[in-house]
Design an enzyme around this catalytic site. Structure first.
Site, PDB file in Angstrom:
ATOM      1  N   CYS A 164       0.866  -1.176   0.000  1.00  0.00           N
ATOM      2  CA  CYS A 164       0.000   0.000   0.000  1.00  0.00           C
ATOM      3  C   CYS A 164       0.908   1.233   0.000  1.00  0.00           C
ATOM      4  CB  CYS A 164      -1.006   0.004   1.142  1.00  0.00           C
ATOM      5  SG  CYS A 164      -0.354   0.198   2.797  1.00  0.00           S
ATOM      6  N   CYS A 187      -4.415  -0.787  -1.899  1.00  0.00           N
ATOM      7  CA  CYS A 187      -4.765   0.631  -2.014  1.00  0.00           C
ATOM      8  C   CYS A 187      -6.245   0.754  -2.363  1.00  0.00           C
ATOM      9  CB  CYS A 187      -3.960   1.288  -3.134  1.00  0.00           C
ATOM     10  SG  CYS A 187      -2.192   1.034  -3.037  1.00  0.00           S
ATOM     11  N   CYS A 235      -0.219   2.598  -6.690  1.00  0.00           N
ATOM     12  CA  CYS A 235       0.354   1.344  -6.218  1.00  0.00           C
ATOM     13  C   CYS A 235       1.271   0.773  -7.289  1.00  0.00           C
ATOM     14  CB  CYS A 235      -0.750   0.343  -5.887  1.00  0.00           C
ATOM     15  SG  CYS A 235      -1.689   0.778  -4.425  1.00  0.00           S
TER      16      CYS A 235
END
Length: 142
Positions: free
Chosen positions: A10, A84, A92
């Site tokens: 993330c 994400c 990402c």
């Protein structure tokens, strides 16, 4: 049998990926080696530590890692899972050298608003969504 290698990514490795890593280690640690990393690592969000502590996971000593450092170290993974949310999905990274990629969008704990208790309530929902997704995925892989 070699353990499958999984990387959760993330933006900051401060929330969603830490939660997913903790759950996967708990659910499949004997079969899977799991790590998490972020584009721009930040310390683990104290609210994340708090909501995970509520259910018996201690992330108080968890460290955030850089996905780029993992890449430079030559680490390879069987699965790379970005967590994400949809608005950050474009940020990402695509991690090279892997066999399967998944995108599991979850809200960013950093963007939660309201009082402390409202943030905790929203984060508990995110935590449970991540737990459910990890559990479903484990059933499909193991």
């Amino acid at each position: 049998m070699d353990k499958k290698r999984v990387l959760f990514i993330c933006g900051h490795n401060s929330g969603r990926s830490q939660i997913a890593e903790a759950f996967l280690k708990d659910m499949a640690g004997d079969w899977i080696h799991v790590e998490s990393a972020g584009l721009e690592p930040k310390p683990v969000n104290p609210l994340v530590v708090e909501v995970m502590q509520e259910i018996g996971y201690d992330l108080s000593q968890a460290q955030s890692d850089s996905v780029f450092e993992f890449f430079k170290a030559g680490r390879l993974y069987d699965y790379v899972i970005t967590v994400c949310d949809e608005t950050a999905a474009g940020q990402c990274p695509v991690f090279p050298g892997i066999t399967k990629r998944f995108h599991w969008p979850f809200r960013d704990p950093e963007e939660l608003g309201g009082t402390h208790e409202e943030k905790l309530n929203d984060l508990r929902q995110i935590r449970e969504q991540i737990r459910e997704k990890v559990a479903d995925w484990v059933k499909s892989v193991i």
